[in-house]
Design a protein around this motif. Structure first.
Motif, PDB file in Angstrom:
ATOM      1  N   LEU A  82      50.622 -50.794  27.955  1.00 31.55           N
ATOM      2  CA  LEU A  82      49.482 -51.035  28.483  1.00 31.55           C
ATOM      3  C   LEU A  82      48.612 -50.617  27.238  1.00 31.55           C
ATOM      4  CD1 LEU A  82      50.384 -50.133  31.098  1.00 31.55           C
ATOM      5  CD2 LEU A  82      48.905 -48.151  31.631  1.00 31.55           C
ATOM      6  N   ASP A  83      49.473 -50.007  26.565  1.00 33.64           N
ATOM      7  CA  ASP A  83      48.591 -50.638  24.198  1.00 33.64           C
ATOM      8  C   ASP A  83      48.378 -50.902  24.040  1.00 33.64           C
ATOM      9  OD1 ASP A  83      51.457 -50.782  24.290  1.00 33.64           O
ATOM     10  OD2 ASP A  83      51.369 -49.384  22.404  1.00 33.64           O
ATOM     11  N   THR A  84      49.208 -52.574  24.549  1.00 33.43           N
ATOM     12  CA  THR A  84      48.458 -53.903  24.263  1.00 33.43           C
ATOM     13  C   THR A  84      47.223 -54.462  24.892  1.00 33.43           C
ATOM     14  OG1 THR A  84      49.762 -54.980  25.116  1.00 33.43           O
ATOM     15  CG2 THR A  84      51.088 -53.973  23.340  1.00 33.43           C
ATOM     16  N   HIS A  85      47.473 -55.534  23.908  1.00 37.02           N
ATOM     17  CA  HIS A  85      45.956 -55.673  24.552  1.00 37.02           C
ATOM     18  C   HIS A  85      46.138 -57.593  25.304  1.00 37.02           C
ATOM     19  CE1 HIS A  85      47.247 -58.567  20.749  1.00 37.02           C
ATOM     20  NE2 HIS A  85      46.832 -59.835  21.677  1.00 37.02           N
ATOM     21  N   TYR A  86      48.178 -57.502  25.331  1.00 35.75           N
ATOM     22  CA  TYR A  86      48.502 -58.756  26.965  1.00 35.75           C
ATOM     23  C   TYR A  86      48.624 -57.460  27.396  1.00 35.75           C
ATOM     24  CZ  TYR A  86      50.051 -60.249  21.835  1.00 35.75           C
ATOM     25  OH  TYR A  86      49.799 -60.215  20.671  1.00 35.75           O
ATOM     26  N   ASP A  90      48.466 -60.627  31.254  1.00 36.87           N
ATOM     27  CA  ASP A  90      49.647 -60.305  32.350  1.00 36.87           C
ATOM     28  C   ASP A  90      49.179 -60.869  34.044  1.00 36.87           C
ATOM     29  OD1 ASP A  90      50.905 -61.006  29.932  1.00 36.87           O
ATOM     30  OD2 ASP A  90      51.508 -58.835  29.815  1.00 36.87           O
ATOM     31  N   VAL A  91      48.598 -59.483  33.925  1.00 36.73           N
ATOM     32  CA  VAL A  91      48.267 -58.810  34.992  1.00 36.73           C
ATOM     33  C   VAL A  91      47.854 -59.919  36.240  1.00 36.73           C
ATOM     34  CG1 VAL A  91      47.331 -57.058  36.952  1.00 36.73           C
ATOM     35  CG2 VAL A  91      49.358 -56.644  34.821  1.00 36.73           C
ATOM     36  N   VAL A  92      46.417 -60.454  35.432  1.00 36.47           N
ATOM     37  CA  VAL A  92      45.307 -60.717  35.871  1.00 36.47           C
ATOM     38  C   VAL A  92      45.938 -62.117  36.408  1.00 36.47           C
ATOM     39  CG1 VAL A  92      43.011 -61.907  35.481  1.00 36.47           C
ATOM     40  CG2 VAL A  92      43.419 -59.016  35.155  1.00 36.47           C
ATOM     41  N   GLU A  93      46.083 -62.750  35.427  1.00 34.65           N
ATOM     42  CA  GLU A  93      46.701 -64.268  35.474  1.00 34.65           C
ATOM     43  C   GLU A  93      47.470 -64.688  36.436  1.00 34.65           C
ATOM     44  OE1 GLU A  93      46.610 -66.076  31.859  1.00 34.65           O
ATOM     45  OE2 GLU A  93      45.554 -65.572  30.829  1.00 34.65           O
ATOM     46  N   ILE A  94      49.180 -63.557  35.979  1.00 35.27           N
ATOM     47  CA  ILE A  94      49.985 -64.204  37.243  1.00 35.27           C
ATOM     48  C   ILE A  94      50.132 -63.599  38.352  1.00 35.27           C
ATOM     49  CG2 ILE A  94      52.376 -62.878  37.593  1.00 35.27           C
ATOM     50  CD1 ILE A  94      52.793 -63.147  34.852  1.00 35.27           C
ATOM     51  N   VAL A  95      48.966 -62.442  38.700  1.00 32.47           N
ATOM     52  CA  VAL A  95      49.042 -62.006  40.143  1.00 32.47           C
ATOM     53  C   VAL A  95      48.115 -62.823  40.464  1.00 32.47           C
ATOM     54  CG1 VAL A  95      47.795 -60.075  41.543  1.00 32.47           C
ATOM     55  CG2 VAL A  95      49.665 -59.216  39.048  1.00 32.47           C
ATOM     56  N   GLU A  96      46.927 -63.112  39.895  1.00 28.27           N
ATOM     57  CA  GLU A  96      45.802 -63.850  40.797  1.00 28.27           C
ATOM     58  C   GLU A  96      46.506 -65.384  41.125  1.00 28.27           C
ATOM     59  OE1 GLU A  96      41.410 -63.080  38.868  1.00 28.27           O
ATOM     60  OE2 GLU A  96      42.282 -64.618  38.345  1.00 28.27           O
ATOM     61  N   MET A 118      46.186 -46.976  36.299  1.00 30.00           N
ATOM     62  CA  MET A 118      45.721 -48.409  35.945  1.00 30.00           C
ATOM     63  C   MET A 118      46.167 -49.902  36.873  1.00 30.00           C
ATOM     64  SD  MET A 118      45.683 -49.465  32.108  1.00 30.00           S
ATOM     65  CE  MET A 118      44.084 -50.545  31.769  1.00 30.00           C
ATOM     66  N   VAL A 119      47.883 -50.179  36.488  1.00 27.71           N
ATOM     67  CA  VAL A 119      48.032 -51.164  36.829  1.00 27.71           C
ATOM     68  C   VAL A 119      47.403 -51.500  38.147  1.00 27.71           C
ATOM     69  CG1 VAL A 119      50.217 -52.490  37.499  1.00 27.71           C
ATOM     70  CG2 VAL A 119      49.556 -51.459  35.233  1.00 27.71           C
ATOM     71  N   GLU A 120      47.829 -49.920  39.942  1.00 33.91           N
ATOM     72  CA  GLU A 120      47.749 -50.187  41.203  1.00 33.91           C
ATOM     73  C   GLU A 120      46.481 -51.051  41.002  1.00 33.91           C
ATOM     74  OE1 GLU A 120      48.063 -47.223  44.459  1.00 33.91           O
ATOM     75  OE2 GLU A 120      47.672 -46.315  42.679  1.00 33.91           O
TER      76      GLU A 120
END
Length: 314
Positions: A82-86, A90-96, A118-120
């Motif tokens: 969560l401390d990275t800009h990646y 990761d969450v948006v592209e893969i989950v979408e 946050m991820v939830e």
């Protein structure tokens, strides 16, 4: 038994968890055909910064193109911290683009409950927007001093949370432990250096219905030491261990599967107690040893694991 009783959130077979770099498509294909119960496609430590974007694309293709369930696999991704800009991409592209095929997300270096929140929240919004019919589970990697200090609170952080994993290498670094070994015994320490941490995380997991998983063992050329580490984890109540190399899969599957002798013993305990109960007795004797209701609960754990393995066909 307390009136507060947290039942298991989700039962999954997780004896062996194969870690696979998302930057290596050929390794992903081999993982799908392996004997691992669980596969996590990595975006974090195993992927160099310049390969992060390509790794995302590889993972999306692998989730969409490979029928992981037909191959008997639970499929997971480890996102970046969560401390990275990646992380958010990761969450948006893969989950979408492939979330309908994803079982869980492993969140690294969880330090406080809000990290999972946050991820939830992101998963909630994406799943609603995409019209997914299933909820992606979360798994927390406990690998910092902060995470271990808050492990009981983290265990209660999200209804999506299914499991917690012990990340020994980063945990050692976070605590400034005098070791450069990933897992295994330290000759300068009288016993298992990670016993207390593993035990604390496992207690938090069992108190709140989560699975407890041991993390990596770095020296894949030393199967004997891997087995010893896995046996120590199993003795504490953990139900699986990472495999950072395919050669470790069979070792984990064997250690975390009840041996036939242990299974037969457990079934004998349950049969003897059932017979005693029919006679109005609360305890019984078996092979010269006293057994009671606590014995039954321990025996049921063994039988339940064996039944899950049998149902999986493993």
């Amino acid at each position: 038994m307390s009136h507060t009783n947290h039942q298991p959130v989700k039962t999954r077979l997780q004896r062996s968890e194969l870690a696979v770099p998302g930057s290596n498509p050929s390794m992903i294909e081999k993982a799908a055909d392996s004997a691992a119960d669980y596969v996590f496609l990595d975006l974090e430590d195993a992927v160099a910064p310049l390969d992060k974007i390509a790794a995302r694309k590889n993972i999306i293709e692998a989730l969409n193109d490979i029928d992981w369930k037909a191959k008997g696999k639970t499929i997971c991704i480890r996102i970046n911290g969560l401390d990275t800009h990646y992380m958010y991409r990761d969450v948006v592209e893969i989950v979408e683009q492939a979330g309908q095929h994803l079982d869980t997300i492993l969140v690294p270096k969880v330090g406080v409950p809000a990290d999972l929140y946050m991820v939830e929240a992101m998963c909630n919004q994406i799943e609603q927007a995409q019209g997914f019919t299933h909820k992606i589970g979360l798994e927390a990697l406990i690998e910092t001093a902060l995470g271990m200090a808050n492990v009981e609170a983290i265990a209660q952080a999200s209804p999506r949370l299914e499991a917690m994993h012990f990340g020994v290498a980063d945990y050692a670094a976070s605590n400034r432990a005098r070791t450069v070994v990933i897992g295994g015994l330290n000759p300068d320490y009288p016993g298992d250096q990670w016993h207390a941490a593993l035990s604390r995380m496992t207690v938090a997991c069992r108190a709140y219905g989560l699975r407890a998983i041991d993390g990596p063992f770095g020296d894949f050329s030393d199967p004997d030491s891997y087995i010893l580490a896995a046996k120590r984890a199993a003795a504490l109540g953990l139900e699986g261990k990472w495999a950072i190399h395919p050669s470790q899969i069979a070792l984990a599957n064997e250690v975390f599967s009840p041996p036939l002798e242990e299974l037969n013993r457990a079934k004998g305990i349950l049969a003897a107690l059932a017979e005693a109960q029919a006679k109005g007795q609360g305890a019984a004797q078996l092979d010269g040893k006293m057994i009671d209701a606590a014995s039954a609960r321990m025996a049921e754990n063994v039988v339940n694991v064996a039944n899950i393995i049998a149902a999986q066909g493993s």
